[in-house]
Design an enzyme around this catalytic site. Structure first.
Site, short mmCIF file in Angstrom:
data_model
loop_
_atom_site.label_atom_id
_atom_site.label_comp_id
_atom_site.label_asym_id
_atom_site.label_seq_id
_atom_site.Cartn_x
_atom_site.Cartn_y
_atom_site.Cartn_z
N ASP A 92 1.25 -1.21 0.04
CA ASP A 92 0.09 0.07 0.20
C ASP A 92 0.73 1.12 0.00
O ASP A 92 2.30 1.32 -0.08
CB ASP A 92 -0.74 -0.24 0.83
CG ASP A 92 -0.42 0.01 2.51
OD1 ASP A 92 0.82 0.19 2.61
OD2 ASP A 92 -1.17 0.17 3.80
N SER A 93 0.59 1.74 -0.01
CA SER A 93 0.84 4.01 -0.61
C SER A 93 1.56 4.14 0.78
O SER A 93 2.31 5.66 0.73
CB SER A 93 0.19 4.38 -1.41
OG SER A 93 -1.07 4.86 -0.75
N PHE A 96 -3.18 5.97 3.64
CA PHE A 96 -4.20 5.97 4.91
C PHE A 96 -3.23 5.96 5.66
O PHE A 96 -3.73 7.04 6.91
CB PHE A 96 -4.43 3.94 4.66
CG PHE A 96 -5.28 4.13 5.75
CD1 PHE A 96 -6.77 4.59 6.27
CD2 PHE A 96 -5.27 3.64 7.08
CE1 PHE A 96 -7.72 4.10 6.83
CE2 PHE A 96 -5.56 2.80 8.07
CZ PHE A 96 -6.72 3.42 7.86
N GLY A 238 -10.52 4.95 0.90
CA GLY A 238 -11.41 6.04 2.02
C GLY A 238 -12.51 5.13 2.51
O GLY A 238 -12.47 4.03 2.96
N ASP A 288 -8.17 -6.86 1.27
CA ASP A 288 -7.20 -6.54 2.55
C ASP A 288 -7.19 -6.12 3.74
O ASP A 288 -8.09 -5.61 3.21
CB ASP A 288 -5.51 -6.25 2.51
CG ASP A 288 -6.28 -4.71 2.07
OD1 ASP A 288 -4.99 -4.26 3.72
OD2 ASP A 288 -5.73 -4.46 1.17
N CYS A 330 -13.76 -28.39 11.08
CA CYS A 330 -12.67 -27.42 10.70
C CYS A 330 -10.92 -28.12 9.96
O CYS A 330 -10.80 -28.73 11.12
CB CYS A 330 -12.34 -25.89 11.26
SG CYS A 330 -11.07 -25.52 10.23
N CYS A 332 -8.26 -27.64 9.07
CA CYS A 332 -6.98 -26.15 9.09
C CYS A 332 -6.05 -27.37 10.76
O CYS A 332 -6.23 -27.84 10.82
CB CYS A 332 -7.27 -25.15 9.60
SG CYS A 332 -7.11 -24.67 11.24
N CYS A 335 -7.39 -27.09 14.09
CA CYS A 335 -8.24 -28.03 14.26
C CYS A 335 -8.19 -29.87 14.24
O CYS A 335 -7.96 -30.46 15.34
CB CYS A 335 -9.17 -27.21 13.85
SG CYS A 335 -10.31 -26.12 13.88
N HIS A 362 -5.96 -20.40 12.24
CA HIS A 362 -6.79 -20.86 11.93
C HIS A 362 -7.59 -20.03 11.00
O HIS A 362 -8.24 -20.08 9.28
CB HIS A 362 -7.89 -21.52 12.75
CG HIS A 362 -8.89 -21.26 12.77
ND1 HIS A 362 -9.62 -22.46 12.56
CD2 HIS A 362 -10.32 -20.42 13.26
CE1 HIS A 362 -10.96 -22.20 12.62
NE2 HIS A 362 -11.53 -20.98 12.74
ZN ZN Z 1 -9.50 -24.46 12.85
#
Ligand code: ZN
Length: 415
Positions: A92-93, A96, A238, A288, A330, A332, A335, A362
């Site tokens: 990013d620039s 912000f 913005g 993002d 899940c 992942c 988990c 997760h």
């Molecule tokens: Zn998970």
């Protein structure tokens, strides 16, 4: 030719799925982009981030400029080499962050920004046509950022996608200021493009940023102004409004004005589950947000529970004896290993770093599967049903690391 190859369009919305081509490989879109603000996705190694199904991360020009500084990063061979991430990076620039200081402590409810931004980030000394003078939060020294400075830092970082320097106006500022500020952002866009044309690294894509606050005419005018310039992609930045319906309006004005424009579109700072689904329907390609990683650091896990904003707070006393996993079903790594909510709550109370890592993994896995699910649905022509199911609390079922539609052209990866 657009850096985005659109492979599928959803007939019932503006959603599209495709591949964003960059100098460090491809990004499957629509995609969520985790933050690597200071050159790391906090707590994780790059290979872990990639294994969760992420093709790209976002580095922060403002923070990296102040410390360790662009010269140092350049000496290490650029940000990819420095942080050992060989896939695409968007930077990013810094607009912000700079303007968060200047506009005081305006908390942006939608983006969940901390209200103490001004104290945390330093102080703006002056804003004029040329650029912004501010005091560094790192060492108190006076710094200066102009459109050219931002592009120069991003060139030194060597990111694949650079965002132009814009003025980020807060929600509570009046229309008159927003109009004048948006015009200045367009003049700064010209300066960024001009600097990049002369000095930018080969292959670095440049995204213009649409501003205009919550005013429909200003947003549409800004969209047309940005789209008329030779930008490689278009970001929406913005203040996006006071609540979600207004945010969807603001994003919708921009994407409607863009129409069939095939250039990639990025929505800055948005990452709630319902916002990602709506954003995809509105024709956004990449997003993002600090949300999944920041929530993880605060003991909050993402779960398919729309009534609770897809969140469960594992620091709560009610989990003390819970032997439930973080999330039932899940797949992942956190988990699958069988860690219980009771154990997580205990680790969080002890401030053990392991808890942060487990929850960050997760949460990022949850959003990676959500985006893969949406991509698959766009390709299959079932987005409407799938989006409705996800909004009602269905488990995201995308398999981001392995299964992708067969017709996807081969993805390019950096060795
Ligand atoms: Zn998970």
């Amino acid at each position: 030719m657009s850096a985005l190859q659109i492979l599928h369009r959803d007939p019932g919305s503006q959603a599209r799925a495709g591949i964003l081509r960059t100098g460090h490989g491809d990004v499957r879109t629509p995609a969520f982009v985790p933050l690597a603000t200071k050159g790391t996705v906090k707590g994780l190694e790059p290979r872990e981030v990639a294994a969760l199904g992420y093709d790209m991360v976002l580095g922060n020009t403002f923070h990296l400029m102040l410390d360790p500084g662009p010269d140092l990063v350049e000496q290490f061979g650029g940000l990819h080499e420095f942080m050992r991430w060989s896939s695409p990076i968007i930077t990013d620039s810094g607009g912000f962050q700079v303007f968060s200081m200047g506009h005081g402590t305006v908390a942006d409810e939608i983006k969940g920004r901390a209200a103490s931004g001004a104290d945390r980030l330093g102080r703006v000394l002056s804003i004029d046509e040329d650029g912004v003078r501010f005091r560094s939060y790192v060492d108190g020294s006076e710094k200066y950022m102009a459109p050219e400075t931002s592009m120069e830092v991003q060139a030194a970082l060597g990111s694949d996608l650079a965002l132009v320097f814009d003025e980020c106006t807060p929600f509570n500022i009046d229309r008159d200021y927003t109009a004048r500020s948006t015009e200045r952002t367009h003049r700064w866009l010209n300066r960024c493009l001009s600097w990049h044309a002369d000095h930018g690294p080969d292959g670095q894509l440049v995204y213009g940023i649409i501003q205009g606050g919550v005013h429909e005419d200003l947003r549409i005018e800004s969209t047309l102004q940005v789209a008329a310039r030779p930008v490689d992609g278009i970001a929406i930045g913005g203040s996006l409004g006071a609540d979600k319906p207004q945010m969807y309006d603001v994003v919708g004005w921009a994407t409607a004005a863009l129409g069939d424009d095939a250039r990639p579109r990025h929505l800055l700072g948005i990452g709630d589950v319902d916002d990602l689904i709506r954003g995809v329907e509105l024709g956004i390609d990449t997003f993002d947000c600090a949300m999944p990683t920041r929530l993880g650091r605060h003991g909050v896990a993402l779960v398919p529970d729309p009534g609770k904003r897809w969140r469960v707070d594992l620091t709560a006393a009610r989990w003390k004896l819970s032997q439930e996993p973080i999330m039932e079903g899940c797949p992942c790594p956190s988990c699958e290993s069988g860690f219980t909510r009771g154990y997580l709550r205990y680790l969080l109370r002890q401030r053990e770093l392991t808890a942060v890592r487990l929850l960050t993994v997760h949460n990022l896995a949850f959003l990676a599967r959500l985006m893969a699910d949406l991509r698959g649905a766009i390709a299959a022509g079932t987005l409407a049903e799938r989006a409705a199911a996800l909004r009602a609390g269905a488990l995201p079922r995308g398999a981001p690391t392995s299964v992708e539609p067969a017709e996807l052209p081969e993805l390019r990866r950096q060795p």
